[in-house]
Design a protein around this motif. Sequence first.
Motif, PDB file in Angstrom:
ATOM      1  N   TYR A  42       0.836  -1.188   0.000  1.00  5.72           N
ATOM      2  CA  TYR A  42       0.000   0.000   0.000  1.00  5.72           C
ATOM      3  C   TYR A  42       0.881   1.251   0.000  1.00  5.72           C
ATOM      4  CZ  TYR A  42      -3.267  -3.519   1.777  1.00  5.72           C
ATOM      5  OH  TYR A  42      -4.011  -4.654   1.958  1.00  5.72           O
ATOM      6  N   SER A  61       4.561   4.006   2.860  1.00  2.69           N
ATOM      7  CA  SER A  61       4.226   2.737   2.222  1.00  2.69           C
ATOM      8  C   SER A  61       4.250   1.653   3.285  1.00  2.69           C
ATOM      9  CB  SER A  61       5.201   2.411   1.087  1.00  2.69           C
ATOM     10  OG  SER A  61       6.501   2.226   1.595  1.00  2.69           O
ATOM     11  N   GLY A 163      -7.929  -0.195  -0.489  1.00  2.00           N
ATOM     12  CA  GLY A 163      -6.723  -0.029   0.324  1.00  2.00           C
ATOM     13  C   GLY A 163      -6.972  -0.075   1.813  1.00  2.00           C
ATOM     14  N   THR A 185      -3.366   3.445  -0.781  1.00  2.00           N
ATOM     15  CA  THR A 185      -3.914   2.726  -1.920  1.00  2.00           C
ATOM     16  C   THR A 185      -3.197   1.388  -2.102  1.00  2.00           C
ATOM     17  OG1 THR A 185      -4.373   4.838  -3.001  1.00  2.00           O
ATOM     18  CG2 THR A 185      -4.399   2.880  -4.404  1.00  2.00           C
ATOM     19  N   LYS A 186      -3.970   0.325  -2.339  1.00  2.00           N
ATOM     20  CA  LYS A 186      -3.379  -0.989  -2.567  1.00  2.00           C
ATOM     21  C   LYS A 186      -2.800  -1.020  -3.967  1.00  2.00           C
ATOM     22  CE  LYS A 186      -4.122  -5.886  -1.781  1.00  2.00           C
ATOM     23  NZ  LYS A 186      -5.032  -6.888  -1.257  1.00  2.00           N
ATOM     24  N   GLU A 187      -1.537  -1.467  -4.069  1.00  2.00           N
ATOM     25  CA  GLU A 187      -0.870  -1.530  -5.370  1.00  2.00           C
ATOM     26  C   GLU A 187      -1.242  -2.790  -6.113  1.00  2.00           C
ATOM     27  OE1 GLU A 187       3.258  -0.958  -3.965  1.00  2.00           O
ATOM     28  OE2 GLU A 187       3.159   0.910  -5.105  1.00  2.00           O
TER      29      GLU A 187
END
Length: 187
Positions: A42, A61, A163, A185-187
């Motif tokens: 994230y 992160s 996320g 935000t989730k990658e």
Amino acid sequence: MRLNHPTTCLNFIIYSFATVLWASLAVNPLHAADIEPFVGSYVGSANVVDANGTETPRDMSVSIQELKNGFNVSWKTTTYKLNGRVKEQAFSIDFQTSDRSDIFSAAMKRNVFGHEVPLDPMQGEPFVWGRIEGQTLTVFSLFIAENGGYELQQYDRTLAEGGLNLSFSRFRNGTKSRSVETFLTKE
């Protein structure tokens, strides 16, 4: 089997109880918390707010990975100071299941027997633990100062669509000294 003898009855009851207990543990393990929904990487950014109201921009992160007997949380922060200086910090902690459901102990060093154990807060090292409560993974870090005072850091990472909602607070001797809230935000 004749159950009219007191010893036979007691043995039967103990055996029955042990069988039911074993079966319930096999179906419902002691550590019911499931790290799976949190697993991933994230990213995000926010302004960290100090007790005096000043704000400092920071990139963040976090990576959460499942391990054999627990999970790992690794996070990195990049702070942009007003004088133009950039400060990076990175942390990585393995968490193991404990004897308490949904509470995880940090495995940050090995003892003389090779077992992973938490650090010692009486030596100035942080005592770290985690918990999963509903949709929130929380990591706590407790520091004991030279004068006996303390600092407690709390990272709440709550599942959200796309996320995690991150809420961080730092308390020194019971007084909030820093906080940040943002979406990662989730990658």
